[in-house]
Design an enzyme around this catalytic site. Sequence first.
Site, PDB file in Angstrom:
ATOM      1  CE1 TYR A  56      -2.797 -35.269  18.981  1.00  0.00           C
ATOM      2  CE2 TYR A  56      -0.395 -34.865  19.995  1.00  0.00           C
ATOM      3  CZ  TYR A  56      -1.831 -34.072  19.298  1.00  0.00           C
ATOM      4  OH  TYR A  56      -1.864 -33.504  19.285  1.00  0.00           O
ATOM      5  CG  ASP A  94     -11.770 -38.206  13.639  1.00  0.00           C
ATOM      6  OD1 ASP A  94     -12.696 -38.026  12.152  1.00  0.00           O
ATOM      7  OD2 ASP A  94     -12.405 -37.373  14.486  1.00  0.00           O
ATOM      8  CG  HIS A 109      -5.761 -28.595  12.685  1.00  0.00           C
ATOM      9  ND1 HIS A 109      -7.228 -28.119  13.683  1.00  0.00           N
ATOM     10  CD2 HIS A 109      -5.903 -27.281  12.030  1.00  0.00           C
ATOM     11  CE1 HIS A 109      -7.518 -26.926  13.727  1.00  0.00           C
ATOM     12  NE2 HIS A 109      -6.512 -26.369  13.093  1.00  0.00           N
ATOM     13  N   GLY A 175     -19.981 -28.299  13.680  1.00  0.00           N
ATOM     14  CA  GLY A 175     -19.543 -29.474  14.892  1.00  0.00           C
ATOM     15  C   GLY A 175     -18.167 -28.449  15.298  1.00  0.00           C
ATOM     16  CG  ASN A 201     -21.256 -25.882  16.563  1.00  0.00           C
ATOM     17  OD1 ASN A 201     -20.448 -27.186  16.484  1.00  0.00           O
ATOM     18  ND2 ASN A 201     -21.485 -25.553  18.000  1.00  0.00           N
TER      19      ASN A 201
HETATM   20  P1  OAD Z   1     -14.104 -27.904  20.382  1.00  0.00           P
HETATM   21  O1  OAD Z   1     -14.024 -28.630  20.878  1.00  0.00           O
HETATM   22  O2  OAD Z   1     -13.365 -26.625  20.217  1.00  0.00           O
HETATM   23  O3  OAD Z   1     -15.546 -27.774  19.830  1.00  0.00           O
HETATM   24  C1  OAD Z   1     -16.636 -28.230  19.411  1.00  0.00           C
HETATM   25  C2  OAD Z   1     -17.460 -28.146  18.904  1.00  0.00           C
HETATM   26  O4  OAD Z   1     -19.129 -28.854  18.508  1.00  0.00           O
HETATM   27  C3  OAD Z   1     -18.679 -27.160  20.460  1.00  0.00           C
HETATM   28  O5  OAD Z   1     -18.992 -26.261  19.254  1.00  0.00           O
HETATM   29  C4  OAD Z   1     -20.036 -28.594  20.222  1.00  0.00           C
HETATM   30  O6  OAD Z   1     -20.967 -27.217  20.723  1.00  0.00           O
HETATM   31  C5  OAD Z   1     -19.470 -28.853  19.049  1.00  0.00           C
HETATM   32  N1  OAD Z   1     -21.023 -29.988  18.868  1.00  0.00           N
HETATM   33  C6  OAD Z   1     -20.616 -30.692  20.560  1.00  0.00           C
HETATM   34  N2  OAD Z   1     -20.630 -32.142  20.099  1.00  0.00           N
HETATM   35  C7  OAD Z   1     -22.351 -31.666  19.319  1.00  0.00           C
HETATM   36  C8  OAD Z   1     -22.730 -32.915  18.310  1.00  0.00           C
HETATM   37  N3  OAD Z   1     -23.241 -33.514  18.503  1.00  0.00           N
HETATM   38  N4  OAD Z   1     -23.750 -32.664  17.192  1.00  0.00           N
HETATM   39  C9  OAD Z   1     -22.642 -31.225  16.176  1.00  0.00           C
HETATM   40  N5  OAD Z   1     -22.130 -30.363  16.991  1.00  0.00           N
HETATM   41  C10 OAD Z   1     -21.438 -30.390  18.946  1.00  0.00           C
HETATM   42  O7  OAD Z   1     -13.633 -28.380  18.965  1.00  0.00           O
HETATM   43  P2  OAD Z   1     -12.675 -28.012  17.434  1.00  0.00           P
HETATM   44  O8  OAD Z   1     -13.962 -26.881  16.942  1.00  0.00           O
HETATM   45  O9  OAD Z   1     -12.233 -28.317  16.210  1.00  0.00           O
HETATM   46  O10 OAD Z   1      -6.521 -28.279  16.944  1.00  0.00           O
HETATM   47  O11 OAD Z   1     -11.914 -27.895  17.682  1.00  0.00           O
HETATM   48  C11 OAD Z   1     -11.053 -27.115  17.196  1.00  0.00           C
HETATM   49  C12 OAD Z   1      -9.002 -27.338  17.306  1.00  0.00           C
HETATM   50  O12 OAD Z   1      -8.653 -27.031  18.754  1.00  0.00           O
HETATM   51  C13 OAD Z   1      -8.878 -28.424  16.681  1.00  0.00           C
HETATM   52  O13 OAD Z   1      -9.262 -29.395  15.914  1.00  0.00           O
HETATM   53  C14 OAD Z   1      -8.185 -28.851  18.214  1.00  0.00           C
HETATM   54  C15 OAD Z   1      -8.057 -28.358  19.009  1.00  0.00           C
HETATM   55  O14 OAD Z   1      -7.232 -27.838  19.854  1.00  0.00           O
HETATM   56  C16 OAD Z   1      -5.458 -29.158  17.002  1.00  0.00           C
HETATM   57  O15 OAD Z   1      -5.616 -30.134  18.052  1.00  0.00           O
HETATM   58  C17 OAD Z   1      -4.282 -28.366  16.362  1.00  0.00           C
END
Ligand code: OAD
Length: 232
Positions: A56, A94, A109, A175, A201
């Site tokens: 972190y 962030d 989160h 996203g 997305n």
């Molecule tokens: P992920 O990394 O799982 O997913 C990111 C998503 O963003 C994917 O579906 C990508 O296709 C999409 N993506 C990437 N670049 C993009 C762009 N330029 N424009 C639009 N979409 C884009 O991230 P989260 O779903 O946020 O939890 O993950 C959920 C949680 O898992 C996070 O909050 C974190 C993690 O563990 C904790 O830290 C508790």
Amino acid sequence: MTAPRNIVILTGAGISAESGVATFRGPGGLWEGHRVEDVCTPQALAQDPELVHRFYDARRAQLAGVEPNAAHLALARLDAAWPGNLLLVTQNVDDLHDRAGSSRLLHMHGELKSALCPACGNRIAWEDALPPETECPNCGTPALRPDIVFFGEMPYHMATIEAALAQADLFVSIGTSGAVYPAAGFVQTARHYGAATLELNLDPSEGSLWFEESRMGPAGTLVPAWVDAVLG
Ligand code: OAD
């Protein structure tokens, strides 16, 4: 459907990707060879606090070098102009939505720039590295931790989020991979209460089939275009 009045927006790591913040599950999603699911747990914090704090600290330090992108700014513009209810729920830890100027914002989160005392519940704004065994300025317990919801812990603000979903006319997911609950289930809750559902997305998320409409592309392009359309 009549024009929406109550909007709930969920964002994930993809909205910050074009700012240079790595997503969790895409390329570069590993950190020092660890999966996020192995570092962000209460068990990892108990067994290897140095590792968890270092993870972190690195993410907090990275914030100084990144800026909100067109998608964050567009959502802040919508927040400022929207006359109805609006709630922006982010899974991101962030501070890019905050810096873009969104005010109707909940970090479900947690936040990198906050430290939490597990003994007394005190929260403190935190900018720098947070070494293990840092004393809480409120109660003196040497156990300040990042104010982040770890896997297995309850996300923040759930009652407020569920109440907003129950009132929503429109739910928009931006996203996020739809891999982590309860956020991944918000689309089903919103649908249950009659909201229209839209996904913006880069790729179809795991829950893509739940959305009435999915638009695929980078958030920096899709989100400003969607905000322009909503604001007419
Ligand atoms: P992920 O990394 O799982 O997913 C990111 C998503 O963003 C994917 O579906 C990508 O296709 C999409 N993506 C990437 N670049 C993009 C762009 N330029 N424009 C639009 N979409 C884009 O991230 P989260 O779903 O946020 O939890 O993950 C959920 C949680 O898992 C996070 O909050 C974190 C993690 O563990 C904790 O830290 C508790």
